[in-house]
Design an enzyme around this catalytic site. Structure first.
Site, mmCIF file in Angstrom:
data_model
loop_
_atom_site.group_PDB
_atom_site.id
_atom_site.type_symbol
_atom_site.label_atom_id
_atom_site.label_comp_id
_atom_site.label_asym_id
_atom_site.label_seq_id
_atom_site.Cartn_x
_atom_site.Cartn_y
_atom_site.Cartn_z
ATOM 1 N N SER A 94 46.861 36.323 37.898
ATOM 2 C CA SER A 94 48.059 36.333 37.061
ATOM 3 C C SER A 94 48.765 37.689 37.138
ATOM 4 O O SER A 94 49.746 37.931 36.453
ATOM 5 C CB SER A 94 47.689 35.997 35.616
ATOM 6 O OG SER A 94 46.659 36.845 35.174
ATOM 7 N N LYS B 202 51.342 37.422 42.284
ATOM 8 C CA LYS B 202 52.548 36.604 42.135
ATOM 9 C C LYS B 202 53.618 36.950 43.162
ATOM 10 O O LYS B 202 54.249 36.083 43.734
ATOM 11 C CB LYS B 202 53.134 36.808 40.728
ATOM 12 C CG LYS B 202 52.412 35.995 39.672
ATOM 13 C CD LYS B 202 53.131 36.064 38.335
ATOM 14 C CE LYS B 202 53.270 37.498 37.861
ATOM 15 N NZ LYS B 202 53.429 37.655 36.412
ATOM 16 N N TYR C 250 36.667 46.883 41.393
ATOM 17 C CA TYR C 250 36.162 46.437 42.707
ATOM 18 C C TYR C 250 34.637 46.363 42.763
ATOM 19 O O TYR C 250 34.085 45.344 43.187
ATOM 20 C CB TYR C 250 36.621 47.362 43.840
ATOM 21 C CG TYR C 250 38.057 47.249 44.244
ATOM 22 C CD1 TYR C 250 38.909 46.348 43.628
ATOM 23 C CD2 TYR C 250 38.576 48.051 45.255
ATOM 24 C CE1 TYR C 250 40.236 46.271 44.004
ATOM 25 C CE2 TYR C 250 39.900 47.976 45.633
ATOM 26 C CZ TYR C 250 40.733 47.088 45.011
ATOM 27 O OH TYR C 250 42.022 47.010 45.385
ATOM 28 N N TYR D 296 51.566 47.871 55.776
ATOM 29 C CA TYR D 296 52.444 48.385 56.833
ATOM 30 C C TYR D 296 51.963 47.944 58.210
ATOM 31 O O TYR D 296 52.753 47.786 59.133
ATOM 32 C CB TYR D 296 52.611 49.909 56.729
ATOM 33 C CG TYR D 296 53.856 50.204 55.924
ATOM 34 C CD1 TYR D 296 53.951 49.751 54.612
ATOM 35 C CD2 TYR D 296 54.963 50.833 56.489
ATOM 36 C CE1 TYR D 296 55.110 49.922 53.885
ATOM 37 C CE2 TYR D 296 56.128 51.005 55.762
ATOM 38 C CZ TYR D 296 56.194 50.555 54.459
ATOM 39 O OH TYR D 296 57.355 50.712 53.752
ATOM 40 N N HIS E 96 50.274 54.206 54.211
ATOM 41 C CA HIS E 96 51.277 53.555 55.062
ATOM 42 C C HIS E 96 51.796 54.464 56.187
ATOM 43 O O HIS E 96 51.783 54.090 57.353
ATOM 44 C CB HIS E 96 52.465 53.083 54.223
ATOM 45 C CG HIS E 96 52.088 52.156 53.101
ATOM 46 N ND1 HIS E 96 51.031 51.279 53.180
ATOM 47 C CD2 HIS E 96 52.634 51.958 51.873
ATOM 48 C CE1 HIS E 96 50.950 50.585 52.051
ATOM 49 N NE2 HIS E 96 51.913 50.989 51.235
ATOM 50 N N LYS F 53 60.906 58.270 46.314
ATOM 51 C CA LYS F 53 61.437 57.207 45.439
ATOM 52 C C LYS F 53 62.756 57.691 44.857
ATOM 53 O O LYS F 53 63.002 58.898 44.776
ATOM 54 C CB LYS F 53 60.461 56.957 44.296
ATOM 55 C CG LYS F 53 59.088 56.493 44.776
ATOM 56 C CD LYS F 53 58.681 55.209 44.126
ATOM 57 C CE LYS F 53 57.505 54.593 44.832
ATOM 58 N NZ LYS F 53 57.541 53.153 44.905
HETATM 59 C C1 BG6 Z 1 53.384 49.837 48.094
HETATM 60 C C2 BG6 Z 1 53.613 50.963 47.141
HETATM 61 O O1 BG6 Z 1 52.157 49.999 48.728
HETATM 62 O O2 BG6 Z 1 54.419 49.826 49.054
HETATM 63 C C3 BG6 Z 1 54.968 50.836 46.469
HETATM 64 O O3 BG6 Z 1 52.600 50.983 46.157
HETATM 65 C C4 BG6 Z 1 56.060 50.662 47.500
HETATM 66 O O4 BG6 Z 1 55.240 51.978 45.669
HETATM 67 C C5 BG6 Z 1 55.698 49.594 48.522
HETATM 68 O O5 BG6 Z 1 57.246 50.300 46.816
HETATM 69 C C6 BG6 Z 1 56.698 49.583 49.661
HETATM 70 O O6 BG6 Z 1 56.449 48.504 50.522
HETATM 71 P P1 BG6 Z 1 57.622 47.919 51.420
HETATM 72 O O7 BG6 Z 1 56.950 46.891 52.255
HETATM 73 O O8 BG6 Z 1 58.660 47.389 50.506
HETATM 74 O O9 BG6 Z 1 58.147 49.078 52.228
#
Ligand code: BG6
Length: 485
Positions: free
Chosen positions: A14, A19, A124, A182, A243, A329
């Site tokens: 949930s 989701k 976990y 990624y 990423h 961000k």
């Molecule tokens: C997530 C982060 O792993 O990746 C987020 O926790 C971020 O903060 C997101 O917004 C970005 O993913 P994408 O695929 O939208 O670039």
């Protein structure tokens, strides 16, 4: 074993991740025929008291497919809800009964069990212990049990290693799938092909020709709604250490012996181990103004929402070439790209105007594309030069292809037992080794964040750092993604 009875269990059913990402990805796999009714059952597990239909209705709102309501309903019927806590035997015993019952009703006699942990990492260890104790696939049936875990895998080297050993005691490495979404993106998956199947790049991809490489992630929104979580981690743990570092590996690693997952992951580990300690003067940290207005963020937070970090690789190929990993961000745009900037042309004869450098850009998102910035003769009677580009925009070139979502691809890989696009334990360790000293300094307040305006490019100090280590901006040139007429 790729056939037979398959149970997919989404723990934390949930929650937000389930989701927004997990269930929609499962739906898309269903839509394309990879998950078949009669073969697959999906179990949602969480603490809340919900009925099967209650969960289905929650999920329905997130399924935007091209297909019909009927198709969506057919998919939702595959989902069953089981409620229970994350540390009680009772809940997991129940879950196991549900799964076994379904397996008994299936003629294949096999048992494939996939557990997706869409949960906070604090649970976990207990959840894995419960799965191990109550829910493993019975040995009397052919099959397997696999577990998908999501970052954050700890907060630094020690906590991550602790988590790894806890999970390592319960599962074999080939049962654990550490997801980094990624690695499921189309253009990230293209990197190996690009680098190793094109003669053009082989002789160029090194310190003799490349001046600097940037791997950049920008988002045009802040930490809305998840400030509390974010403040514990910051942009380096949220984006860069996972990423961007994964992308870095694929850009910088040596050619693997073959495409076998272990061969690829061996090379990733090697390049990570070749990264020098990060220098304080090659780091810029920022925090956007207004971040602390979020009531869940402490007033004196020093957590970076922006960071630019220079990595230096100590090996024959890359000595002296800065890799600038930058993420933020609340910036002016949303995109992720790799920029490979080549050195200046020696003995340039077009002196009238400073030439821009060749730059090879791989746009991961949005509008996937690759383009190479070139200097060309400006078309016309004069002998003048200008910046132009060779452009492979996927939207133009592959008009009828729908690019799959990262999660969709990675879940399918898990079902197929392919670990190539998942992070191996030693890889994770090497990644934490690079960033842990820096993270500890930030947490201890030894390195401070500088404020930046939301909607801006980030702190100007970051642009200054890029320039200092060699990045050269081509002024007056903007790449405009081509659009379909
Ligand atoms: C997530 C982060 O792993 O990746 C987020 O926790 C971020 O903060 C997101 O917004 C970005 O993913 P994408 O695929 O939208 O670039």
């Amino acid at each position: 074993l790729e056939q037979g009875c398959l149970s997919i269990v989404v723990l934390g059913a949930s929650g937000d991740l389930a989701k927004k990402k997990t269930f929609p990805a499962l739906y898309h796999l269903f839509e394309q025929g990879f998950l078949q009714s009669g073969e697959v059952h999906i179990f949602g597990y969480a603490r809340s008291n919900l009925s099967d239909d209650g969960l289905r209705e929650r999920i329905r709102g997130y399924l935007k497919g091209a297909s019909s309501e009927e198709h969506i309903s057919e998919f939702l019927q595959l989902i069953k809800y089981v409620s229970g806590s994350y540390d009680s035997g009772e809940g997991f015993d129940n879950l196991n009964k549900e799964i076994s019952e379904y397996e008994k009703s299936n003629e294949s006699g096999s048992s494939r069990r996939l557990f997706y942990l869409a949960l906070p990492p604090s649970v976990y260890p207990s959840v894995c212990k419960m799965i191990r104790t109550y829910c493993m696939n019975p040995t009397s049936r052919a099959g397997w049990t696999r577990v998908i875990v999501e970052k954050p895998f700890g907060k630094d080297l020690d906590t991550s290693e602790e988590l790894s050993s806890q999970l390592g005691e319960l599962f074999e490495e080939d049962q654990l799938y550490r997801i980094d979404h990624y690695l499921g993106k189309e253009l990230v998956q293209n990197l190996l092909v690009l680098r190793f199947a094109n003669r053009l790049f082989l002789p160029l991809w090194n310190r003799d020709n490349v001046d600097n490489i940037q791997i950049v992630f920008r988002e045009d929104f802040g930490t809305e709604g998840r400030g509390g979580y974010f403040d514990q981690y910051g942009i380096i743990r949220d984006i860069i250490q996972n990423h961007l570092l994964q992308v870095f590996c694929l850009v910088a690693m040596e050619k693997p012996v073959s495409l076998k997952p272990e061969h690829i992951r061996d090379e990733k580990v090697k390049v990570l181990q070749s990264v020098n300690p990060i220098k304080d003067e090659e780091v810029v940290l920022g925090q956007y103004e207004g971040y602390k207005d979020d009531p869940t963020v402490p007033d004196d937070s020093n957590t970076p929402t922006f960071a630019s970090v220079v990595l230096r690789v100590h090996n024959e190929r890359w000595e002296g070439v800065p890799f600038i990993l930058k993420a933020g961000k609340a910036l002016n745009s949303r995109k992720a790209e790799i920029r490979v900037q080549f050195k200046d042309v020696p003995g340039d004869i077009f002196r009238c105007k400073k030439q821009g450098r060749n730059e090879f850009v791989i746009r991961l998102q949005p509008s996937e594309s690759m383009y190479m910035k070139l200097t060309v003769k400006k078309p016309g009677l004069e002998m003048a030069t200008e910046q132009s580009e060779l452009d492979l925009s996927y939207g133009m070139r592959y008009q009828t292809v729908k690019i799959p979502e990262a999660y969709e691809r990675l879940i399918l890989d898990t079902i197929r037992g392919d670990q190539q696009h998942f992070v191996r334990r030693d890889e994770l360790k090497a990644a934490w080794q690079i960033f842990t000293p820096l993270l500890h300094d930030i947490d201890a307040g030894k390195l401070k964040t500088v404020p930046y305006q939301p909607g801006s490019r980030g702190p100007k100090e970051a642009d200054e750092l890029s320039e200092k280590v060699g990045y050269m901006q081509t002024h007056g040139y903007i790449w405009i993604p081509p659009t379909l007429k």
